[in-house]
Design a protein around this motif. Structure first.
Motif, PDB file in Angstrom:
ATOM      1  N   PHE A   9     -11.663 -24.693 -32.218  1.00  0.00           N
ATOM      2  CA  PHE A   9     -11.600 -23.284 -32.614  1.00  0.00           C
ATOM      3  C   PHE A   9     -12.782 -22.500 -32.049  1.00  0.00           C
ATOM      4  O   PHE A   9     -12.625 -21.346 -31.624  1.00  0.00           O
ATOM      5  N   THR A  10     -13.952 -23.105 -32.041  1.00  0.00           N
ATOM      6  CA  THR A  10     -15.130 -22.443 -31.476  1.00  0.00           C
ATOM      7  C   THR A  10     -14.922 -22.133 -30.001  1.00  0.00           C
ATOM      8  O   THR A  10     -15.250 -21.028 -29.526  1.00  0.00           O
ATOM      9  N   ILE A  11     -14.367 -23.091 -29.261  1.00  0.00           N
ATOM     10  CA  ILE A  11     -14.068 -22.860 -27.843  1.00  0.00           C
ATOM     11  C   ILE A  11     -13.082 -21.700 -27.695  1.00  0.00           C
ATOM     12  O   ILE A  11     -13.233 -20.835 -26.820  1.00  0.00           O
ATOM     13  N   TYR A  12     -12.091 -21.673 -28.575  1.00  0.00           N
ATOM     14  CA  TYR A  12     -11.082 -20.616 -28.523  1.00  0.00           C
ATOM     15  C   TYR A  12     -11.704 -19.242 -28.772  1.00  0.00           C
ATOM     16  O   TYR A  12     -11.450 -18.285 -28.016  1.00  0.00           O
ATOM     17  N   ILE A  13     -12.523 -19.127 -29.808  1.00  0.00           N
ATOM     18  CA  ILE A  13     -13.145 -17.841 -30.140  1.00  0.00           C
ATOM     19  C   ILE A  13     -14.073 -17.376 -29.010  1.00  0.00           C
ATOM     20  O   ILE A  13     -14.059 -16.213 -28.611  1.00  0.00           O
ATOM     21  N   LEU A  14     -14.881 -18.277 -28.502  1.00  0.00           N
ATOM     22  CA  LEU A  14     -15.792 -17.912 -27.426  1.00  0.00           C
ATOM     23  C   LEU A  14     -15.028 -17.520 -26.157  1.00  0.00           C
ATOM     24  O   LEU A  14     -15.463 -16.635 -25.414  1.00  0.00           O
ATOM     25  N   THR A  15     -13.879 -18.150 -25.927  1.00  0.00           N
ATOM     26  CA  THR A  15     -13.045 -17.793 -24.778  1.00  0.00           C
ATOM     27  C   THR A  15     -12.486 -16.384 -24.927  1.00  0.00           C
ATOM     28  O   THR A  15     -12.510 -15.586 -23.981  1.00  0.00           O
ATOM     29  N   THR A  16     -11.963 -16.074 -26.118  1.00  0.00           N
ATOM     30  CA  THR A  16     -11.417 -14.728 -26.342  1.00  0.00           C
ATOM     31  C   THR A  16     -12.521 -13.677 -26.247  1.00  0.00           C
ATOM     32  O   THR A  16     -12.293 -12.574 -25.746  1.00  0.00           O
ATOM     33  N   LEU A  17     -13.709 -14.024 -26.713  1.00  0.00           N
ATOM     34  CA  LEU A  17     -14.835 -13.089 -26.618  1.00  0.00           C
ATOM     35  C   LEU A  17     -15.222 -12.865 -25.157  1.00  0.00           C
ATOM     36  O   LEU A  17     -15.514 -11.733 -24.740  1.00  0.00           O
TER      37      LEU A  17
END
Length: 437
Positions: A9-17
């Motif tokens: 999830f952290t990877i996902y959030i940082l990717t969207t950011l």
């Protein structure tokens, strides 16, 4: 395995950011630093809840010591109960979607044409919203819990289902596509379906050998690619119908943003299909951070604990003939002050929660969310707890939509389904904390 979900999830959030900051969609007056610091605080709170769940296990309590035979008997009884429950959810879910299918078939059979998808979407969402309120649609609202449970547990217990229930479940999936994607022109259901399926397959992979695990990974990747291609096609069709192009998108969207036409996405895919993919990557997945940035500029106005849910604010407005609740939300005031539509655009989950709890309080909520999410995951790892599989999947869906909105509480069907799911977990999850057979 304990930290796999939160790491992903952290990877996902940082990717969207990252996509929000450096993608093909550009924004005017975007406070990127403040957004970055806030999202960092959000991840910190989620990790804090995760850490508490791992260390103290307040909810995850050990069962009394039993003999192997006694444990096996209890596990068998639980397996029979959950199998019956899955069958019931499949039947209710199929009946619900079949009612919708019949209603559309009788009223407007041409709605099932592939070429009418975009037109159907605009007719329903922009011109004739009252058509949603029919008996089949109301039945769908009330059975959202069973529809979600049939997808999640139906896929998880696929091998345990008899052939007739497998057939009914497949027919349910088929009608979901026909009704939602063709007749309504929407694709959110497809995203939910893929997210739930990937989560369940990932859980299944824990009990698989390397060969089967590789197949699961392959099928998951295929599902995600199908989702991306389908979304790109639908978005391209929608915007072509409206006459929206890469060049005029900024003007048609209110002049707050624009597309960088020199971005490699448009160079590779062209302007038409590139626009569809760009909308997915920087519109749906990441443009919400810009809305969050605008909401930071507004003062706090309390919405009495109701403004975090659009459904609840609308319900109050109908019951008491007042629009005060939604009018006071960050989303509505953002529309009035900056001209960015709080409902037709995605602005992350945080302004919704902050309307009731302030932006600081919105972050603190995720300590609790992280705790419950991780507790459910621990029960999945140790016991393959089916009730925790349900809650974990629903919470994961809500977290995936963090860059968009308060997905789990905004509409009537998701609101009822989420509340039911939480109560179901609170009352029944401990009963299934026995090692799966």
């Amino acid at each position: 395995m304990k930290s796999l979900p939160i790491k992903m999830f952290t990877i996902y959030i940082l990717t969207t950011l990252f996509l929000s900051f450096f993608g093909p969609m550009k924004y005017y007056n975007y406070d990127k630093l403040l957004v970055f610091l806030y999202v960092t605080g959000f991840l910190f709170c989620l990790y804090l809840g995760y850490t508490i769940a791992n260390r103290y296990k307040v909810v995850l309590k050990k069962k009394p010591q039993l003999s192997n035979d006694a444990t096996m008997i209890i596990a068998l009884k639980n397996q029979k109960k959950i199998t019956k429950f899955v069958r019931v959810t499949i039947l209710i879910a199929f009946f619900s979607i079949f009612l919708e299918f019949l209603e559309i078939l009788i009223k407007n059979p041409s709605a099932f044409s592939l070429s009418n998808m975009a037109g159907n979407y605009f007719e329903i969402n922009l011109e004739n919203r009252s058509s949603f309120y029919s008996i089949p649609i109301l039945f769908r609202f009330l059975t959202g819990f069973f529809r979600n449970a049939s997808i999640i547990l139906g896929v998880y217990y696929w091998r345990n289902l008899k052939r007739n229930y497998k057939l009914i479940l497949l027919m349910y999936f088929m009608l979901l596509v026909i009704v939602n994607m063709l007749a309504y022109g929407t694709q959110k259901f497809l995203g939910d379906l893929v997210i739930f399926t990937v989560i369940v397959l990932s859980i299944r992979m824990m009990d698989s050998d390397k060969k089967r695990a590789f197949k699961i990974i392959k099928y998951s990747i295929i599902l995600v690619l199908i989702l991306i291609l389908t979304f790109t096609f639908i978005q391209s069709q929608r915007y072509a119908l409206l006459g929206v192009t890469v060049e005029n998108y900024g003007i048609r969207s209110g002049g707050q943003l624009y597309f960088d036409t020199n971005h490699f996405i448009f160079k590779i895919l062209g302007n038409e299909f590139g626009l569809g993919l760009a909308i997915l990557l920087t519109g749906y997945l990441s443009s919400g951070y810009y809305g969050l940035s605008l909401c930071f500029k507004l003062p706090f106005e309390w919405t009495y604990g109701i403004g975090n849910s659009y459904f609840m604010s609308k319900l109050i407005s109908v019951l008491f003939n007042t629009s005060e609740i939604y009018d006071r939300t960050y989303l509505n005031r953002m529309t009035e002050v900056f001209g960015r539509n709080g409902l037709r655009t995605w602005n992350t989950i945080f302004p919704w929660l902050a309307s009731d709890f302030t932006f600081l309080g919105a972050l603190l909520i995720f300590i609790f969310v992280g705790y419950i999410w991780q507790t459910a995951w621990l029960e999945i790892i140790k016991y393959r707890n089916p009730v925790s599989i349900l809650l974990f999947s629903i919470l994961s869906l809500g977290l995936v939509f963090v860059p968009a909105n308060n997905q789990l509480f905004n509409s009537i069907d998701t609101f009822i389904s989420t509340i039911t799911m939480i109560l179901f977990w609170l009352f029944y999850h401990k009963k299934y904390n026995y090692k799966a057979l």
